[in-house]
Design an enzyme around this catalytic site. Structure first.
Site, PDB file in Angstrom:
ATOM      1  N   GLU A  65       0.843  -1.203   0.000  1.00 24.46           N
ATOM      2  CA  GLU A  65       0.000   0.000   0.000  1.00 24.46           C
ATOM      3  C   GLU A  65       0.879   1.254   0.000  1.00 24.46           C
ATOM      4  O   GLU A  65       1.877   1.331   0.706  1.00 24.46           O
ATOM      5  CB  GLU A  65      -0.863  -0.049   1.264  1.00 24.46           C
ATOM      6  CG  GLU A  65      -1.797   1.118   1.484  1.00 24.46           C
ATOM      7  CD  GLU A  65      -2.616   0.940   2.757  1.00 24.46           C
ATOM      8  OE1 GLU A  65      -3.537   1.746   2.979  1.00 24.46           O
ATOM      9  OE2 GLU A  65      -2.353  -0.008   3.535  1.00 24.46           O
TER      10      GLU A  65
ATOM     11  N   CYS B 248      -5.509  -3.294   1.933  1.00 21.84           N
ATOM     12  CA  CYS B 248      -5.322  -3.431   3.381  1.00 21.84           C
ATOM     13  C   CYS B 248      -6.628  -3.687   4.132  1.00 21.84           C
ATOM     14  O   CYS B 248      -7.170  -4.781   4.095  1.00 21.84           O
ATOM     15  CB  CYS B 248      -4.586  -2.208   3.906  1.00 21.84           C
ATOM     16  SG  CYS B 248      -3.850  -2.447   5.541  1.00 21.84           S
TER      17      CYS B 248
ATOM     18  N   LYS C  84      -9.206   2.849  -2.051  1.00 17.94           N
ATOM     19  CA  LYS C  84      -9.546   2.184  -0.793  1.00 17.94           C
ATOM     20  C   LYS C  84     -10.884   2.694  -0.249  1.00 17.94           C
ATOM     21  O   LYS C  84     -11.081   3.899  -0.083  1.00 17.94           O
ATOM     22  CB  LYS C  84      -8.431   2.450   0.217  1.00 17.94           C
ATOM     23  CG  LYS C  84      -8.531   1.698   1.531  1.00 17.94           C
ATOM     24  CD  LYS C  84      -7.292   2.004   2.370  1.00 17.94           C
ATOM     25  CE  LYS C  84      -7.243   1.187   3.640  1.00 17.94           C
ATOM     26  NZ  LYS C  84      -6.003   1.492   4.419  1.00 17.94           N
TER      27      LYS C  84
END
Length: 263
Positions: free
Chosen positions: A45, A150, A116
């Site tokens: 990330e 994540c 995200k």
């Protein structure tokens, strides 16, 4: 290149001090991954800028999906004939940047971009806006792939959404911290098994500010087996996924019995 197999590399690394250093390290690592037979390199990330760098630095480094960083990665991908998944801050005209990842093919063409959707803690929320769109599947070399980032994988819905779109492998650049090993130990095998997909989780390692990243980058098979898992230090792992393994696992999938009418 065999369409039945996908040989990929996971680069578990610490964050560089600058984007120039990050790109130089990416160039070297892509060459090494290619020498080991990988067709695809998956980075952590925010791999090009660092993750815990503060709102001002994130805003200053944010760029469009086709910006200078993307062009530099495309050049590296073409040089080494290697597809690359990398993380970066994406410019957002309506507010704080997005925490984004991008898939660039070996020909330098951008094939997928994902923002995200689930922000973790005060660091994420201070630096980013949540992505407004659910993840989508894209095709590459005979495989159906999806991107998450994540914290997204800690919720069942994003992975299930990709599974219902027919994804074969979910690629997850991440910056998971040392105190949350249950993600690699428990959740990743569970997500792979419950959705009958390959799970590819490339984590950061080392120290950044007051945060220590936990490593343990992981590849899971569609029946939940851990095919490969890194330790705590920097490491380049290479794994080969096969569609025949995927098809065998799906023969006993519970998804056809899912009661979608109950929510």
């Amino acid at each position: 290149m065999n369409a039945n197999t996908l040989t990929l590399a996971l680069w578990q690394c610490s964050y560089a001090a600058s984007t120039a250093e990050a790109l130089a390290r990416l160039d070297t690592t892509a060459a090494e991954a290619r020498e080991q037979g990988a067709e695809l390199l998956v980075c952590p990330e925010m791999s090009l800028t660092g993750y815990q760098i503060g709102p001002a630095a994130v805003a200053a480094l944010a760029e469009p999906a086709d910006g200078a960083l993307a062009q530099a990665v495309a050049t590296i991908a073409q040089r080494h004939r290697m597809a690359i998944v990398y993380g970066y801050p994406e410019h957002n005209a309506q507010g704080k940047p997005y925490n984004a990842v991008q898939f660039i093919g070996a020909d330098g063409v951008r094939l997928a971009n994902y923002r995200k959707t689930h922000l973790f803690g005060h660091i994420d929320r201070a630096q980013f806006n949540p992505g407004p769109q659910a993840p989508a599947v894209f095709a590459w070399n005979g495989w159906r792939l999806g991107l998450l980032i994540c914290y997204d994988i800690e919720f069942p819905e994003p992975a299930r959404s990709l599974a219902l779109q027919g994804v074969d492998a979910i690629l997850v650049p991440t910056a998971n911290m040392l105190d949350f090993d249950e993600v690699q130990r428990v959740l990743l095998p569970a997500r792979a098994l419950e959705n009958r997909v390959f799970m590819v989780y490339a984590n950061a390692c080392g120290q950044e500010d007051d945060t220590t990243y936990g490593g343990l980058s992981t590849v899971c098979a569609p029946m939940g087996e851990v095919l490969m898992q890194a330790g705590r230090e920097e490491q380049l792992m290479v794994a080969t996924l096969t569609l025949s393994t995927l098809h065998s696992a799906r023969a006993t999938s519970q998804l056809p019995d899912r009661r979608a009418d109950l929510g």
